[in-house]
Design an enzyme around this catalytic site. Sequence first.
Site, mmCIF file in Angstrom:
data_model
loop_
_atom_site.group_PDB
_atom_site.id
_atom_site.type_symbol
_atom_site.label_atom_id
_atom_site.label_comp_id
_atom_site.label_asym_id
_atom_site.label_seq_id
_atom_site.Cartn_x
_atom_site.Cartn_y
_atom_site.Cartn_z
ATOM 1 N N LYS A 36 -17.716 -21.601 9.515
ATOM 2 C CA LYS A 36 -17.542 -20.253 8.951
ATOM 3 C C LYS A 36 -18.696 -19.371 9.404
ATOM 4 C CE LYS A 36 -18.366 -18.963 4.465
ATOM 5 N NZ LYS A 36 -18.983 -17.640 4.287
ATOM 6 N N ASP A 63 -15.673 -14.704 8.360
ATOM 7 C CA ASP A 63 -15.672 -14.242 6.969
ATOM 8 C C ASP A 63 -16.252 -12.838 6.905
ATOM 9 O OD1 ASP A 63 -15.453 -14.223 4.231
ATOM 10 O OD2 ASP A 63 -17.189 -15.518 3.882
ATOM 11 N N LYS A 65 -14.602 -10.203 5.277
ATOM 12 C CA LYS A 65 -14.143 -9.530 4.046
ATOM 13 C C LYS A 65 -13.858 -8.046 4.302
ATOM 14 C CE LYS A 65 -16.393 -12.721 0.815
ATOM 15 N NZ LYS A 65 -17.234 -13.530 1.716
ATOM 16 N N ASP A 68 -11.032 -1.371 3.884
ATOM 17 C CA ASP A 68 -11.126 0.028 4.340
ATOM 18 C C ASP A 68 -9.733 0.615 4.257
ATOM 19 O OD1 ASP A 68 -11.946 2.448 5.716
ATOM 20 O OD2 ASP A 68 -13.574 1.282 6.609
ATOM 21 N N THR A 122 -16.699 -14.407 -6.767
ATOM 22 C CA THR A 122 -17.159 -15.287 -7.862
ATOM 23 C C THR A 122 -18.484 -14.797 -8.450
ATOM 24 O OG1 THR A 122 -18.036 -16.728 -6.168
ATOM 25 C CG2 THR A 122 -16.001 -17.427 -7.214
ATOM 26 N N ARG A 213 -25.097 -25.144 1.899
ATOM 27 C CA ARG A 213 -26.408 -25.770 1.673
ATOM 28 C C ARG A 213 -26.407 -27.281 1.484
ATOM 29 N NH1 ARG A 213 -27.775 -21.112 -2.448
ATOM 30 N NH2 ARG A 213 -25.510 -21.265 -2.501
HETATM 31 O O1 C5P Z 1 -24.353 -22.967 0.409
HETATM 32 P P1 C5P Z 1 -23.026 -22.918 -0.274
HETATM 33 O O2 C5P Z 1 -22.211 -24.186 -0.137
HETATM 34 O O3 C5P Z 1 -23.127 -22.437 -1.700
HETATM 35 O O4 C5P Z 1 -22.239 -21.807 0.553
HETATM 36 C C1 C5P Z 1 -20.984 -21.341 0.174
HETATM 37 C C2 C5P Z 1 -20.494 -20.339 1.151
HETATM 38 O O5 C5P Z 1 -19.306 -19.778 0.607
HETATM 39 C C3 C5P Z 1 -21.432 -19.161 1.395
HETATM 40 O O6 C5P Z 1 -21.216 -18.725 2.751
HETATM 41 C C4 C5P Z 1 -20.951 -18.108 0.425
HETATM 42 O O7 C5P Z 1 -21.192 -16.805 0.869
HETATM 43 C C5 C5P Z 1 -19.472 -18.387 0.413
HETATM 44 N N1 C5P Z 1 -18.781 -17.928 -0.764
HETATM 45 C C6 C5P Z 1 -19.088 -18.346 -2.039
HETATM 46 N N2 C5P Z 1 -18.391 -17.876 -3.105
HETATM 47 C C7 C5P Z 1 -17.387 -17.026 -2.905
HETATM 48 C C8 C5P Z 1 -17.055 -16.604 -1.622
HETATM 49 C C9 C5P Z 1 -17.781 -17.093 -0.564
HETATM 50 O O8 C5P Z 1 -19.986 -19.147 -2.219
HETATM 51 N N3 C5P Z 1 -16.696 -16.588 -3.916
#
Ligand code: C5P
Length: 233
Positions: A36, A63, A65, A68, A122, A213
């Site tokens: 992603k 991604d 998003k 517009d 979220t 992460r």
């Molecule tokens: O590091 P982690 O596993 O928390 O990363 C989750 C990824 O998903 C990040 O790129 C974050 O921006 C994305 N994301 C999220 N919650 C959302 C939409 C996208 O954590 N509602």
Amino acid sequence: MSNQNNCALILALDLETREEAFAMLDRLGDSIEWVKIGLQLFTAYGPDFVREIADKGYKVFLDLKLYDIPNTVAKAVQSIASLPVQLLTLHGSGGSEMLEWANKARADHAPNLNLLAVTVLTSMNETQLRELNIKATPEQQVIHLANMSLNAGIQGLVCSSLELCPLRARFGNDPIIVTPGIRPAGSSADEQKRIMTPTAAAAAGSSYIVVGRPILKADDPAHAAHAIQAELA
Ligand code: C5P
């Protein structure tokens, strides 16, 4: 696609520089198939970076998003159609006309691309919805925007894993559903509040889990990614 039985891992490549990104992918070897690319790397390195990632053999979830007026989003989808991208996000809250125009651009220029509507971020809770004068609860708003997006022809949704069950109950197995906020048992939640394990998300009907992460910050990222793949298999 059979979503219930077939959940794939997407690595959220949330790193600052192209060099860090490629070094991480080298460390990950064959443990990752999907990447992603988010706003940070895309705004820094642009379409060339997307091509470089795809040239290395990865499938790309872009991604961005998009949100517009319908014409602008449709033109952006048309531009992205020239890139090797399999999944692209846009905001469901852009409205049905924006979603329909985007989907028409996709059908005309990139029939193999799948569009994913982001419903309620979220990071937003009920208080923040009130600030926007939205009287629904977050879950009601997610269902509302999901319904509107799927009626507009959009192929899938991004949602919290905790929304998987109500969405699958309402919309069945066909829509692609992508869920972030995934944490393997025993790993740090970071600031994610509503989390699920890979196994639970797959069982609840996720088509793709997005993990950042827990892989990027692991002592052995390839081992962490392989462990998640083994869980999904
Ligand atoms: O590091 P982690 O596993 O928390 O990363 C989750 C990824 O998903 C990040 O790129 C974050 O921006 C994305 N994301 C999220 N919650 C959302 C939409 C996208 O954590 N509602």
